[in-house]
Design an enzyme around this catalytic site. Sequence first.
Site, PDB file in Angstrom:
ATOM      1  N   ARG A 263       0.850  -1.194   0.000  1.00 50.20           N
ATOM      2  CA  ARG A 263       0.000   0.000   0.000  1.00 50.20           C
ATOM      3  C   ARG A 263       0.887   1.246   0.000  1.00 50.20           C
ATOM      4  NH1 ARG A 263      -3.387  -3.731   2.485  1.00 50.20           N
ATOM      5  NH2 ARG A 263      -5.076  -4.159   1.037  1.00 50.20           N
TER       6      ARG A 263
ATOM      7  N   ASP B 282       0.150  -6.740  -3.198  1.00 54.84           N
ATOM      8  CA  ASP B 282      -1.272  -6.493  -2.951  1.00 54.84           C
ATOM      9  C   ASP B 282      -1.801  -5.751  -4.163  1.00 54.84           C
ATOM     10  OD1 ASP B 282      -3.850  -5.840  -1.606  1.00 54.84           O
ATOM     11  OD2 ASP B 282      -2.786  -6.506   0.183  1.00 54.84           O
TER      12      ASP B 282
ATOM     13  N   HIS C  90      -6.649  -9.688  -4.015  1.00 57.88           N
ATOM     14  CA  HIS C  90      -5.599  -8.700  -3.706  1.00 57.88           C
ATOM     15  C   HIS C  90      -4.475  -8.750  -4.739  1.00 57.88           C
ATOM     16  CE1 HIS C  90      -6.909  -7.064   0.184  1.00 57.88           C
ATOM     17  NE2 HIS C  90      -7.452  -8.239   0.389  1.00 57.88           N
TER      18      HIS C  90
ATOM     19  N   ASP D 114      -6.796 -14.216   1.178  1.00 53.77           N
ATOM     20  CA  ASP D 114      -7.852 -13.456   1.855  1.00 53.77           C
ATOM     21  C   ASP D 114      -8.727 -12.668   0.884  1.00 53.77           C
ATOM     22  OD1 ASP D 114      -5.442 -11.951   1.396  1.00 53.77           O
ATOM     23  OD2 ASP D 114      -6.351 -10.292   2.488  1.00 53.77           O
ATOM     24  N   GLU D 115      -9.937 -12.430   1.328  1.00 57.43           N
ATOM     25  CA  GLU D 115     -10.850 -11.467   0.719  1.00 57.43           C
ATOM     26  C   GLU D 115     -10.904 -11.533  -0.809  1.00 57.43           C
ATOM     27  OE1 GLU D 115     -10.613  -7.900   4.009  1.00 57.43           O
ATOM     28  OE2 GLU D 115      -9.148  -7.874   2.416  1.00 57.43           O
TER      29      GLU D 115
ATOM     30  N   TRP E 206      -0.994  -2.752   8.403  1.00 55.06           N
ATOM     31  CA  TRP E 206      -1.454  -2.466   7.038  1.00 55.06           C
ATOM     32  C   TRP E 206      -1.232  -0.982   6.804  1.00 55.06           C
ATOM     33  CZ3 TRP E 206      -2.260  -6.856   4.608  1.00 55.06           C
ATOM     34  CH2 TRP E 206      -2.602  -7.977   5.358  1.00 55.06           C
ATOM     35  N   THR E 207      -0.837  -0.623   5.579  1.00 54.12           N
ATOM     36  CA  THR E 207      -0.359   0.759   5.412  1.00 54.12           C
ATOM     37  C   THR E 207      -1.157   1.578   4.400  1.00 54.12           C
ATOM     38  OG1 THR E 207       1.287   0.016   3.810  1.00 54.12           O
ATOM     39  CG2 THR E 207       1.998   0.172   6.111  1.00 54.12           C
TER      40      THR E 207
END
Length: 553
Positions: free
Chosen positions: A172, A201, A275, A351-352, A489-490
Amino acid sequence: RCVTLLLICASQAPVNTAAQHAFPNAIIPAPVSVAYQQGSFQLGSTTIIGVQVKHAESSTIAAYLADKIKVATGFHLKIVTSGESSIQFVINPKADTKLGREGYTLHVTEKKITVTANSGAGLFYGVQTLLQLLPKEIESTKVVSKAWHVPVVSITDYPRFAWRGMMLDVSRHYFSKAYVKSFIDRMARYKFNRFHWHLTDDQGWRVEIKSLPELTRVGAWRVPRTGTFGDNAPPKPGEVASDGGFYTHEDIKEIVQYARQRYIEILPEIDVPGHSMAAIASYPSLSVTNDTSIRVSPGSDFSEWYGDGKFEMFVDNSLDPTDEKVYQFLDKVFSEIAGLFPFEYIHMGGDECYKGYWERDAGVQAFMKKKNITNSHELQSYFAKRVSKILAAKKKKMIGWDEILEGGLAPGAAVMSWRGTKGGVEAAHQKHSVVMSPAPIYYLDMMQGDASIEPPVYSSARLQDVYAFDILPKEIDSTYVLGGQGNLWTEQVPTPAQVEYMVYPRAFAIAESMWSQKSKKNWGNFVERVEEHFARFDEAKVNYATSLYDPLI
Ligand code: TNX
Protein backbone atom coordinates in the site's frame (compact mmCIF):
# COMPACT_ATOMS: atom_id res chain seq x y z
CA ARG A 1 3.12 9.59 37.99
CA CYS A 2 -0.18 9.33 36.28
CA VAL A 3 -0.26 5.60 35.98
CA THR A 4 -3.27 5.00 38.19
CA LEU A 5 -4.88 8.33 37.41
CA LEU A 6 -4.55 8.04 33.70
CA LEU A 7 -7.87 9.52 32.81
CA ILE A 8 -7.82 12.36 35.30
CA CYS A 9 -4.44 13.81 34.46
CA ALA A 10 -4.32 12.72 30.85
CA SER A 11 -3.21 16.07 29.45
CA GLN A 12 -0.24 16.66 31.75
CA ALA A 13 0.88 13.03 31.93
CA PRO A 14 4.66 12.71 31.95
CA VAL A 15 6.30 10.81 29.17
CA ASN A 16 9.96 10.86 30.12
CA THR A 17 10.26 9.73 33.69
CA ALA A 18 13.15 7.30 33.27
CA ALA A 19 15.51 9.36 35.42
CA GLN A 20 13.50 8.61 38.56
CA HIS A 21 15.10 5.20 39.06
CA ALA A 22 18.82 4.61 39.30
CA PHE A 23 18.25 1.13 37.85
CA PRO A 24 14.76 0.88 36.45
CA ASN A 25 13.56 -2.67 36.04
CA ALA A 26 12.25 -1.77 32.64
CA ILE A 27 12.81 -4.90 30.64
CA ILE A 28 10.30 -5.48 27.81
CA PRO A 29 9.24 -8.23 27.39
CA ALA A 30 9.33 -9.14 31.10
CA PRO A 31 11.71 -12.04 31.81
CA VAL A 32 10.73 -15.24 33.57
CA SER A 33 12.71 -14.32 36.70
CA VAL A 34 14.77 -11.31 37.73
CA ALA A 35 16.59 -10.92 41.08
CA TYR A 36 18.41 -7.65 41.71
CA GLN A 37 21.08 -7.15 44.37
CA GLN A 38 23.05 -4.16 45.62
CA GLY A 39 25.84 -2.86 43.45
CA SER A 40 26.65 -2.49 39.80
CA PHE A 41 29.05 -3.41 37.04
CA GLN A 42 30.66 -0.46 35.30
CA LEU A 43 31.17 -0.69 31.56
CA GLY A 44 34.32 1.10 30.43
CA SER A 45 36.65 1.48 27.48
CA THR A 46 38.73 -1.45 28.73
CA THR A 47 35.81 -3.86 29.09
CA ILE A 48 36.56 -7.03 27.12
CA ILE A 49 34.00 -9.40 25.60
CA GLY A 50 34.99 -13.07 25.72
CA VAL A 51 33.60 -15.70 23.38
CA GLN A 52 34.30 -19.42 22.99
CA VAL A 53 36.44 -20.07 19.96
CA LYS A 54 34.39 -23.09 18.88
CA HIS A 55 31.21 -21.00 18.55
CA ALA A 56 31.66 -18.71 15.57
CA GLU A 57 28.11 -17.42 16.01
CA SER A 58 29.06 -16.02 19.42
CA SER A 59 31.66 -13.79 17.76
CA THR A 60 29.03 -12.33 15.45
CA ILE A 61 26.79 -11.58 18.44
CA ALA A 62 29.73 -10.09 20.33
CA ALA A 63 30.45 -7.85 17.33
CA TYR A 64 26.77 -6.80 17.27
CA LEU A 65 26.97 -5.88 20.97
CA ALA A 66 30.27 -4.03 20.55
CA ASP A 67 28.82 -2.08 17.61
CA LYS A 68 25.76 -1.01 19.55
CA ILE A 69 27.86 0.00 22.56
CA LYS A 70 30.29 1.97 20.42
CA VAL A 71 27.69 4.38 19.03
CA ALA A 72 26.60 5.83 22.38
CA THR A 73 29.68 5.28 24.57
CA GLY A 74 32.49 5.75 22.09
CA PHE A 75 34.16 2.61 23.53
CA HIS A 76 35.72 0.14 21.12
CA LEU A 77 35.32 -3.07 23.09
CA LYS A 78 37.83 -5.83 22.40
CA ILE A 79 36.53 -9.31 21.60
CA VAL A 80 38.75 -12.24 22.66
CA THR A 81 38.54 -16.01 22.46
CA SER A 82 40.86 -16.68 25.43
CA GLY A 83 42.22 -14.97 28.53
CA GLU A 84 40.56 -12.33 30.70
CA SER A 85 37.13 -11.00 29.88
CA SER A 86 34.54 -9.01 31.78
CA ILE A 87 31.55 -9.82 29.59
CA GLN A 88 31.58 -13.55 28.86
CA PHE A 89 29.36 -15.47 26.41
CA VAL A 90 28.92 -19.16 27.16
CA ILE A 91 27.13 -21.77 25.07
CA ASN A 92 26.11 -24.66 27.34
CA PRO A 93 28.06 -27.79 26.42
CA LYS A 94 24.97 -29.80 27.37
CA ALA A 95 21.63 -28.14 26.64
CA ASP A 96 19.77 -26.79 29.65
CA THR A 97 16.28 -28.05 28.77
CA LYS A 98 14.52 -25.39 30.81
CA LEU A 99 16.00 -22.65 28.59
CA GLY A 100 15.15 -24.29 25.28
CA ARG A 101 16.62 -22.97 22.04
CA GLU A 102 15.93 -19.28 22.69
CA GLY A 103 16.32 -18.94 26.47
CA TYR A 104 19.30 -17.53 28.36
CA THR A 105 20.61 -16.69 31.79
CA LEU A 106 22.24 -13.34 32.51
CA HIS A 107 24.37 -12.96 35.63
CA VAL A 108 25.77 -9.56 36.49
CA THR A 109 28.22 -9.12 39.40
CA GLU A 110 30.35 -6.06 40.13
CA LYS A 111 33.23 -7.68 38.23
CA LYS A 112 31.69 -9.75 35.51
CA ILE A 113 28.72 -10.21 33.21
CA THR A 114 27.98 -13.74 32.02
CA VAL A 115 25.42 -14.60 29.36
CA THR A 116 24.71 -18.33 29.04
CA ALA A 117 22.47 -20.08 26.51
CA ASN A 118 22.03 -23.28 24.53
CA SER A 119 22.35 -21.52 21.18
CA GLY A 120 23.18 -18.28 19.42
CA ALA A 121 19.53 -17.19 19.60
CA GLY A 122 19.59 -17.41 23.40
CA LEU A 123 22.83 -15.43 23.62
CA PHE A 124 21.36 -12.81 21.33
CA TYR A 125 18.31 -12.40 23.57
CA GLY A 126 20.56 -12.20 26.63
CA VAL A 127 22.38 -9.35 24.88
CA GLN A 128 19.07 -7.56 24.23
CA THR A 129 18.24 -7.74 27.93
CA LEU A 130 21.72 -6.51 28.82
CA LEU A 131 21.27 -3.49 26.53
CA GLN A 132 17.98 -2.70 28.26
CA LEU A 133 19.75 -2.78 31.65
CA LEU A 134 22.17 -0.05 30.56
CA PRO A 135 21.11 3.60 30.99
CA LYS A 136 18.69 4.94 28.38
CA GLU A 137 21.47 6.96 26.74
CA ILE A 138 22.79 3.67 25.33
CA GLU A 139 20.20 4.26 22.60
CA SER A 140 21.69 7.64 21.67
CA THR A 141 22.73 8.10 18.07
CA LYS A 142 25.89 9.96 19.13
CA VAL A 143 28.50 9.63 21.87
CA VAL A 144 27.32 10.55 25.37
CA SER A 145 29.78 11.05 28.20
CA LYS A 146 28.52 9.38 31.38
CA ALA A 147 29.10 6.46 33.77
CA TRP A 148 27.68 3.28 32.21
CA HIS A 149 26.40 1.08 35.04
CA VAL A 150 24.57 -2.24 34.86
CA PRO A 151 22.81 -3.37 38.06
CA VAL A 152 23.92 -6.55 39.79
CA VAL A 153 21.24 -9.03 38.82
CA SER A 154 20.44 -12.66 38.04
CA ILE A 155 18.00 -13.33 35.21
CA THR A 156 16.59 -16.56 33.82
CA ASP A 157 14.46 -16.17 30.73
CA TYR A 158 12.82 -18.08 27.88
CA PRO A 159 9.83 -17.45 25.57
CA ARG A 160 6.23 -18.54 25.88
CA PHE A 161 5.68 -18.84 22.10
CA ALA A 162 7.99 -19.89 19.27
CA TRP A 163 6.42 -17.55 16.66
CA ARG A 164 6.62 -13.90 17.71
CA GLY A 165 5.86 -11.89 14.64
CA MET A 166 5.28 -8.50 13.12
CA MET A 167 3.89 -7.87 9.65
CA LEU A 168 4.66 -4.83 7.52
CA ASP A 169 2.60 -4.06 4.41
CA VAL A 170 4.98 -2.54 1.85
CA SER A 171 2.45 -2.74 -0.99
CA ARG A 172 0.00 0.00 0.00
CA HIS A 173 3.05 2.18 0.56
CA TYR A 174 6.62 1.33 -0.35
CA PHE A 175 9.30 1.56 2.33
CA SER A 176 12.99 1.72 1.50
CA LYS A 177 15.46 -1.08 2.12
CA ALA A 178 17.12 1.03 4.82
CA TYR A 179 13.83 1.54 6.59
CA VAL A 180 12.87 -2.13 6.40
CA LYS A 181 16.20 -2.91 8.09
CA SER A 182 15.58 -0.42 10.84
CA PHE A 183 12.07 -1.88 11.36
CA ILE A 184 13.63 -5.35 11.68
CA ASP A 185 16.37 -4.12 14.02
CA ARG A 186 13.79 -2.66 16.39
CA MET A 187 11.76 -5.87 16.30
CA ALA A 188 14.84 -7.79 17.42
CA ARG A 189 15.29 -5.46 20.39
CA TYR A 190 11.97 -6.75 21.71
CA LYS A 191 12.69 -10.42 20.96
CA PHE A 192 10.42 -10.77 17.95
CA ASN A 193 11.63 -13.54 15.64
CA ARG A 194 9.32 -13.53 12.58
CA PHE A 195 9.06 -10.70 10.07
CA HIS A 196 6.05 -11.21 7.82
CA TRP A 197 6.75 -9.18 4.70
CA HIS A 198 3.50 -8.38 2.84
CA LEU A 199 5.20 -7.92 -0.53
CA THR A 200 2.26 -7.82 -2.92
CA ASP A 201 -1.27 -6.49 -2.95
CA ASP A 202 -3.62 -4.56 -5.23
CA GLN A 203 -1.65 -1.33 -4.88
CA GLY A 204 1.84 -2.55 -5.67
CA TRP A 205 4.05 -5.55 -6.49
CA ARG A 206 7.27 -5.04 -4.54
CA VAL A 207 9.54 -7.97 -5.30
CA GLU A 208 11.61 -8.44 -8.42
CA ILE A 209 10.76 -11.64 -10.30
CA LYS A 210 13.42 -11.91 -12.97
CA SER A 211 11.38 -14.24 -15.18
CA LEU A 212 8.34 -11.90 -15.05
CA PRO A 213 9.73 -8.39 -15.55
CA GLU A 214 6.36 -6.67 -16.04
CA LEU A 215 5.48 -7.27 -12.39
CA THR A 216 7.88 -4.57 -11.31
CA ARG A 217 8.01 -2.52 -14.52
CA VAL A 218 4.25 -1.95 -14.33
CA GLY A 219 2.99 -3.33 -11.03
CA ALA A 220 5.32 -1.48 -8.67
CA TRP A 221 4.32 2.06 -9.60
CA ARG A 222 1.40 4.40 -9.07
CA VAL A 223 0.61 8.09 -9.30
CA PRO A 224 1.22 10.06 -6.10
CA ARG A 225 -1.95 11.83 -5.00
CA THR A 226 -2.51 14.16 -2.14
CA GLY A 227 -5.96 12.71 -1.61
CA THR A 228 -7.82 12.49 1.65
CA PHE A 229 -5.61 9.82 3.12
CA GLY A 230 -2.44 10.18 1.11
CA ASP A 231 -3.16 6.88 -0.57
CA ASN A 232 -2.04 6.54 -4.16
CA ALA A 233 -3.82 5.54 -7.30
CA PRO A 234 -3.25 3.93 -10.69
CA PRO A 235 -2.45 6.29 -13.55
CA LYS A 236 -5.23 7.99 -15.48
CA PRO A 237 -4.64 8.21 -19.24
CA GLY A 238 -1.62 10.41 -19.90
CA GLU A 239 -0.32 10.37 -16.32
CA VAL A 240 3.06 9.00 -15.34
CA ALA A 241 3.17 6.51 -12.49
CA SER A 242 6.15 7.68 -10.50
CA ASP A 243 5.41 6.61 -6.95
CA GLY A 244 6.40 3.23 -5.65
CA GLY A 245 9.38 0.96 -5.79
CA PHE A 246 10.42 -2.64 -5.34
CA TYR A 247 13.17 -4.77 -3.86
CA THR A 248 15.70 -6.42 -6.16
CA HIS A 249 17.05 -9.92 -5.50
CA GLU A 250 20.18 -8.30 -4.11
CA ASP A 251 18.13 -6.12 -1.74
CA ILE A 252 16.21 -9.15 -0.52
CA LYS A 253 19.33 -11.23 0.07
CA GLU A 254 20.81 -8.36 2.06
CA ILE A 255 17.68 -7.96 4.19
CA VAL A 256 17.35 -11.72 4.77
CA GLN A 257 20.96 -11.81 5.96
CA TYR A 258 20.44 -8.74 8.16
CA ALA A 259 17.36 -10.34 9.73
CA ARG A 260 19.10 -13.68 10.28
CA GLN A 261 21.90 -11.95 12.18
CA ARG A 262 19.12 -10.77 14.47
CA TYR A 263 17.54 -14.24 14.73
CA ILE A 264 14.55 -13.17 12.66
CA GLU A 265 13.15 -15.36 9.91
CA ILE A 266 11.34 -13.60 7.09
CA LEU A 267 7.96 -14.91 5.96
CA PRO A 268 7.37 -13.57 2.43
CA GLU A 269 3.76 -13.12 1.34
CA ILE A 270 2.55 -13.23 -2.26
CA ASP A 271 -1.15 -12.46 -1.89
CA VAL A 272 -3.27 -14.48 -4.37
CA PRO A 273 -5.83 -15.08 -5.89
CA GLY A 274 -7.52 -11.87 -4.60
CA HIS A 275 -5.60 -8.70 -3.71
CA SER A 276 -3.81 -9.28 -7.02
CA MET A 277 -4.57 -6.17 -9.05
CA ALA A 278 -0.92 -5.17 -9.33
CA ALA A 279 -0.14 -8.56 -10.90
CA ILE A 280 -3.19 -8.30 -13.17
CA ALA A 281 -2.20 -4.78 -14.23
CA SER A 282 1.15 -6.28 -15.28
CA TYR A 283 -0.22 -9.44 -16.93
CA PRO A 284 -3.94 -8.89 -17.66
CA SER A 285 -4.54 -12.37 -19.05
CA LEU A 286 -4.04 -13.89 -15.58
CA SER A 287 -7.50 -12.60 -14.65
CA VAL A 288 -10.92 -13.93 -15.52
CA THR A 289 -11.95 -10.88 -17.55
CA ASN A 290 -8.62 -9.29 -18.57
CA ASP A 291 -9.94 -6.15 -16.90
CA THR A 292 -7.27 -3.94 -15.33
CA SER A 293 -9.42 -0.86 -15.06
CA ILE A 294 -10.26 -1.34 -11.41
CA ARG A 295 -6.70 -1.73 -10.36
CA VAL A 296 -7.35 -0.09 -7.01
CA SER A 297 -10.97 -0.75 -6.31
CA PRO A 298 -13.26 0.96 -3.82
CA GLY A 299 -13.20 -2.23 -1.80
CA SER A 300 -9.53 -1.98 -1.03
CA ASP A 301 -9.37 1.75 -0.53
CA PHE A 302 -10.32 3.11 2.86
CA SER A 303 -11.21 6.54 1.53
CA GLU A 304 -14.10 4.93 -0.27
CA TRP A 305 -15.14 2.90 2.73
CA TYR A 306 -15.62 6.03 4.72
CA GLY A 307 -16.47 8.45 1.92
CA ASP A 308 -20.11 8.46 0.98
CA GLY A 309 -20.86 5.29 2.90
CA LYS A 310 -21.60 3.39 -0.31
CA PHE A 311 -19.10 0.72 -1.07
CA GLU A 312 -18.91 -2.74 -2.42
CA MET A 313 -16.15 -4.70 -0.81
CA PHE A 314 -13.63 -6.76 -2.71
CA VAL A 315 -14.73 -6.20 -6.25
CA ASP A 316 -11.14 -6.35 -7.49
CA ASN A 317 -10.52 -8.69 -10.31
CA SER A 318 -8.80 -11.89 -9.24
CA LEU A 319 -6.59 -14.57 -10.74
CA ASP A 320 -8.37 -17.19 -12.81
CA PRO A 321 -8.18 -20.46 -10.83
CA THR A 322 -9.21 -22.49 -13.88
CA ASP A 323 -6.37 -21.32 -16.13
CA GLU A 324 -3.19 -23.44 -16.26
CA LYS A 325 -1.29 -20.31 -17.30
CA VAL A 326 -1.96 -18.93 -13.80
CA TYR A 327 -0.26 -21.92 -12.17
CA GLN A 328 2.69 -21.61 -14.56
CA PHE A 329 2.93 -17.96 -13.53
CA LEU A 330 2.79 -18.89 -9.83
CA ASP A 331 5.39 -21.59 -10.34
CA LYS A 332 7.79 -18.95 -11.69
CA VAL A 333 7.00 -16.51 -8.89
CA PHE A 334 7.37 -19.08 -6.12
CA SER A 335 10.56 -20.56 -7.61
CA GLU A 336 12.28 -17.22 -7.20
CA ILE A 337 10.66 -16.52 -3.82
CA ALA A 338 11.69 -19.96 -2.51
CA GLY A 339 15.24 -19.32 -3.69
CA LEU A 340 15.42 -15.95 -1.97
CA PHE A 341 13.89 -16.76 1.41
CA PRO A 342 15.33 -19.58 3.52
CA PHE A 343 12.39 -19.70 5.95
CA GLU A 344 10.40 -22.97 5.85
CA TYR A 345 7.06 -21.20 5.21
CA ILE A 346 5.73 -19.09 2.33
CA HIS A 347 2.49 -17.11 2.75
CA MET A 348 0.12 -17.25 -0.24
CA GLY A 349 -2.48 -14.77 1.06
CA GLY A 350 -5.85 -16.23 0.18
CA ASP A 351 -7.85 -13.46 1.86
CA GLU A 352 -10.85 -11.47 0.72
CA CYS A 353 -11.07 -12.84 -2.78
CA TYR A 354 -14.03 -11.46 -4.71
CA LYS A 355 -15.61 -14.42 -6.49
CA GLY A 356 -18.24 -12.63 -8.58
CA TYR A 357 -16.19 -12.85 -11.77
CA TRP A 358 -15.78 -16.60 -11.32
CA GLU A 359 -19.48 -17.01 -10.71
CA ARG A 360 -20.44 -15.00 -13.81
CA ASP A 361 -17.96 -16.61 -16.22
CA ALA A 362 -19.24 -19.44 -18.42
CA GLY A 363 -15.77 -20.92 -18.87
CA VAL A 364 -15.18 -21.05 -15.12
CA GLN A 365 -18.59 -22.64 -14.56
CA ALA A 366 -17.89 -25.31 -17.18
CA PHE A 367 -14.56 -26.08 -15.53
CA MET A 368 -16.24 -26.47 -12.15
CA LYS A 369 -18.81 -28.85 -13.56
CA LYS A 370 -16.11 -30.99 -15.13
CA LYS A 371 -14.15 -31.13 -11.86
CA ASN A 372 -17.22 -31.64 -9.67
CA ILE A 373 -16.62 -28.38 -7.85
CA THR A 374 -20.00 -27.20 -6.61
CA ASN A 375 -19.36 -23.64 -5.34
CA SER A 376 -16.84 -20.82 -5.46
CA HIS A 377 -15.46 -21.57 -1.99
CA GLU A 378 -14.54 -25.02 -3.22
CA LEU A 379 -12.98 -23.42 -6.26
CA GLN A 380 -10.90 -21.18 -4.02
CA SER A 381 -9.89 -24.26 -2.05
CA TYR A 382 -8.94 -26.00 -5.34
CA PHE A 383 -6.71 -23.00 -6.08
CA ALA A 384 -5.07 -23.04 -2.62
CA LYS A 385 -4.40 -26.79 -2.91
CA ARG A 386 -2.71 -26.25 -6.29
CA VAL A 387 -0.56 -23.51 -4.73
CA SER A 388 0.35 -25.78 -1.84
CA LYS A 389 1.56 -28.41 -4.34
CA ILE A 390 3.70 -25.80 -6.10
CA LEU A 391 5.21 -24.83 -2.75
CA ALA A 392 5.72 -28.44 -1.65
CA ALA A 393 7.67 -29.10 -4.85
CA LYS A 394 9.98 -26.30 -3.73
CA LYS A 395 10.25 -27.83 -0.24
CA LYS A 396 8.22 -25.07 1.38
CA LYS A 397 5.27 -25.23 3.73
CA MET A 398 2.25 -23.10 2.97
CA ILE A 399 0.55 -20.65 5.28
CA GLY A 400 -2.48 -18.55 4.35
CA TRP A 401 -5.11 -16.24 5.84
CA ASP A 402 -8.04 -18.06 7.43
CA GLU A 403 -10.14 -17.99 4.23
CA ILE A 404 -8.09 -21.02 3.15
CA LEU A 405 -10.27 -23.02 5.55
CA GLU A 406 -13.30 -22.37 3.35
CA GLY A 407 -14.02 -25.27 1.03
CA GLY A 408 -11.38 -27.40 2.79
CA LEU A 409 -7.78 -26.86 3.92
CA ALA A 410 -4.87 -27.98 1.79
CA PRO A 411 -2.96 -30.87 3.43
CA GLY A 412 -0.38 -29.58 5.90
CA ALA A 413 -1.28 -25.90 5.40
CA ALA A 414 -0.87 -23.58 8.38
CA VAL A 415 -3.53 -20.95 9.05
CA MET A 416 -3.05 -17.33 10.00
CA SER A 417 -6.19 -16.42 11.90
CA TRP A 418 -7.20 -12.82 11.24
CA ARG A 419 -11.00 -12.75 11.42
CA GLY A 420 -10.78 -13.09 15.18
CA THR A 421 -9.42 -16.33 16.61
CA LYS A 422 -12.15 -18.66 15.35
CA GLY A 423 -10.28 -19.65 12.17
CA GLY A 424 -7.35 -20.60 14.40
CA VAL A 425 -9.58 -22.66 16.67
CA GLU A 426 -11.02 -24.49 13.66
CA ALA A 427 -7.59 -25.12 12.09
CA ALA A 428 -6.21 -26.49 15.38
CA HIS A 429 -9.30 -28.68 15.63
CA GLN A 430 -8.33 -30.07 12.21
CA LYS A 431 -4.77 -30.57 13.56
CA HIS A 432 -3.19 -27.79 11.47
CA SER A 433 -0.67 -25.26 12.78
CA VAL A 434 -1.93 -21.80 13.63
CA VAL A 435 -0.57 -18.27 13.94
CA MET A 436 -2.92 -15.86 15.68
CA SER A 437 -3.15 -12.30 14.34
CA PRO A 438 -6.76 -11.39 15.03
CA ALA A 439 -8.33 -8.16 13.83
CA PRO A 440 -8.93 -5.67 15.23
CA ILE A 441 -6.92 -6.28 18.40
CA TYR A 442 -3.59 -7.23 16.74
CA TYR A 443 -4.14 -4.90 13.76
CA LEU A 444 -1.79 -2.00 14.16
CA ASP A 445 -3.59 0.10 11.54
CA MET A 446 -6.48 0.45 14.02
CA MET A 447 -6.89 3.71 15.91
CA GLN A 448 -5.23 3.69 19.28
CA GLY A 449 -6.14 7.05 20.78
CA ASP A 450 -7.56 10.42 19.93
CA ALA A 451 -9.81 9.99 16.91
CA SER A 452 -9.28 13.61 15.88
CA ILE A 453 -5.58 13.08 15.15
CA GLU A 454 -5.51 9.52 13.84
CA PRO A 455 -6.48 8.23 10.41
CA PRO A 456 -10.03 6.95 10.70
CA VAL A 457 -10.35 3.21 10.27
CA TYR A 458 -13.11 0.77 11.04
CA SER A 459 -12.16 -0.04 14.60
CA SER A 460 -9.72 0.65 17.40
CA ALA A 461 -7.11 -1.23 19.42
CA ARG A 462 -6.10 0.60 22.59
CA LEU A 463 -2.79 -0.27 24.21
CA GLN A 464 -4.47 -1.58 27.34
CA ASP A 465 -6.75 -3.88 25.35
CA VAL A 466 -3.88 -5.13 23.20
CA TYR A 467 -1.92 -5.83 26.38
CA ALA A 468 -4.81 -7.64 28.08
CA PHE A 469 -5.53 -9.89 25.09
CA ASP A 470 -4.42 -13.51 25.20
CA ILE A 471 -4.05 -15.39 21.90
CA LEU A 472 -5.22 -18.72 23.34
CA PRO A 473 -9.00 -19.00 23.51
CA LYS A 474 -10.19 -21.53 26.11
CA GLU A 475 -11.46 -24.00 23.54
CA ILE A 476 -8.21 -24.34 21.55
CA ASP A 477 -5.71 -27.18 21.63
CA SER A 478 -2.70 -24.94 22.23
CA THR A 479 -0.19 -27.49 20.91
CA TYR A 480 -1.12 -26.33 17.40
CA VAL A 481 -0.59 -22.64 18.11
CA LEU A 482 2.85 -21.58 16.96
CA GLY A 483 2.34 -18.07 18.31
CA GLY A 484 1.05 -14.74 17.12
CA GLN A 485 1.83 -11.48 15.42
CA GLY A 486 0.86 -7.85 15.00
CA ASN A 487 0.05 -6.65 11.48
CA LEU A 488 0.60 -3.15 10.18
CA TRP A 489 -1.45 -2.47 7.04
CA THR A 490 -0.36 0.76 5.41
CA GLU A 491 -3.23 2.07 3.30
CA GLN A 492 -3.08 5.20 5.43
CA VAL A 493 0.48 4.97 6.66
CA PRO A 494 2.77 6.56 4.07
CA THR A 495 5.92 7.42 6.06
CA PRO A 496 8.38 5.70 8.41
CA ALA A 497 7.52 8.09 11.26
CA GLN A 498 3.87 7.11 10.90
CA VAL A 499 4.80 3.42 10.86
CA GLU A 500 6.61 3.89 14.16
CA TYR A 501 3.67 5.83 15.59
CA MET A 502 1.27 3.02 14.71
CA VAL A 503 3.55 0.18 15.84
CA TYR A 504 4.90 1.52 19.13
CA PRO A 505 4.01 1.12 21.93
CA ARG A 506 1.47 -1.52 20.88
CA ALA A 507 4.26 -3.81 19.67
CA PHE A 508 5.63 -3.75 23.25
CA ALA A 509 2.32 -5.23 24.39
CA ILE A 510 2.43 -7.91 21.69
CA ALA A 511 6.10 -8.69 22.42
CA GLU A 512 5.27 -9.23 26.07
CA SER A 513 2.23 -11.38 25.25
CA MET A 514 4.33 -13.56 22.93
CA TRP A 515 7.47 -13.86 25.04
CA SER A 516 6.57 -13.46 28.71
CA GLN A 517 4.79 -15.97 30.89
CA LYS A 518 1.11 -15.11 31.28
CA SER A 519 1.58 -14.84 35.06
CA LYS A 520 4.18 -12.07 34.55
CA LYS A 521 1.77 -9.70 32.88
CA ASN A 522 0.80 -6.67 34.94
CA TRP A 523 -0.68 -3.58 33.31
CA GLY A 524 0.40 -1.03 35.93
CA ASN A 525 3.97 -2.22 35.90
CA PHE A 526 3.93 -2.47 32.09
CA VAL A 527 2.92 1.19 31.75
CA GLU A 528 5.90 2.22 33.90
CA ARG A 529 8.20 0.20 31.67
CA VAL A 530 6.61 1.65 28.53
CA GLU A 531 7.47 5.12 29.84
CA GLU A 532 11.11 4.07 30.26
CA HIS A 533 11.14 2.82 26.69
CA PHE A 534 9.61 6.06 25.42
CA ALA A 535 12.67 7.76 26.91
CA ARG A 536 14.88 5.27 25.06
CA PHE A 537 13.04 5.95 21.80
CA ASP A 538 13.63 9.68 22.37
CA GLU A 539 17.37 8.95 22.61
CA ALA A 540 17.22 6.87 19.44
CA LYS A 541 15.05 9.49 17.70
CA VAL A 542 12.37 6.95 16.92
CA ASN A 543 8.74 8.01 16.86
CA TYR A 544 5.95 6.48 18.98
CA ALA A 545 2.38 7.21 20.03
CA THR A 546 1.61 8.67 23.44
CA SER A 547 -2.04 7.74 22.96
CA LEU A 548 -1.82 5.90 26.26
CA TYR A 549 -2.68 9.23 27.82
CA ASP A 550 -5.46 10.19 25.43
CA PRO A 551 -9.03 10.17 26.63
CA LEU A 552 -10.81 6.99 25.63
CA ILE A 553 -12.36 7.10 22.19
C1 TNX B 1 -8.06 -6.70 5.78
S1 TNX B 1 -6.22 -8.83 6.91
C2 TNX B 1 -7.08 -7.12 4.89
C3 TNX B 1 -6.08 -6.15 4.41
C4 TNX B 1 -6.40 -4.76 4.86
C5 TNX B 1 -6.80 -4.78 6.31
C6 TNX B 1 -7.03 -3.43 6.92
C7 TNX B 1 -6.35 -9.28 5.53
C8 TNX B 1 -5.95 -10.63 5.40
N1 TNX B 1 -6.85 -8.44 4.59
O1 TNX B 1 -5.95 -6.22 3.02
O2 TNX B 1 -5.27 -3.97 4.68
O3 TNX B 1 -7.97 -5.55 6.45
O4 TNX B 1 -7.22 -3.50 8.30
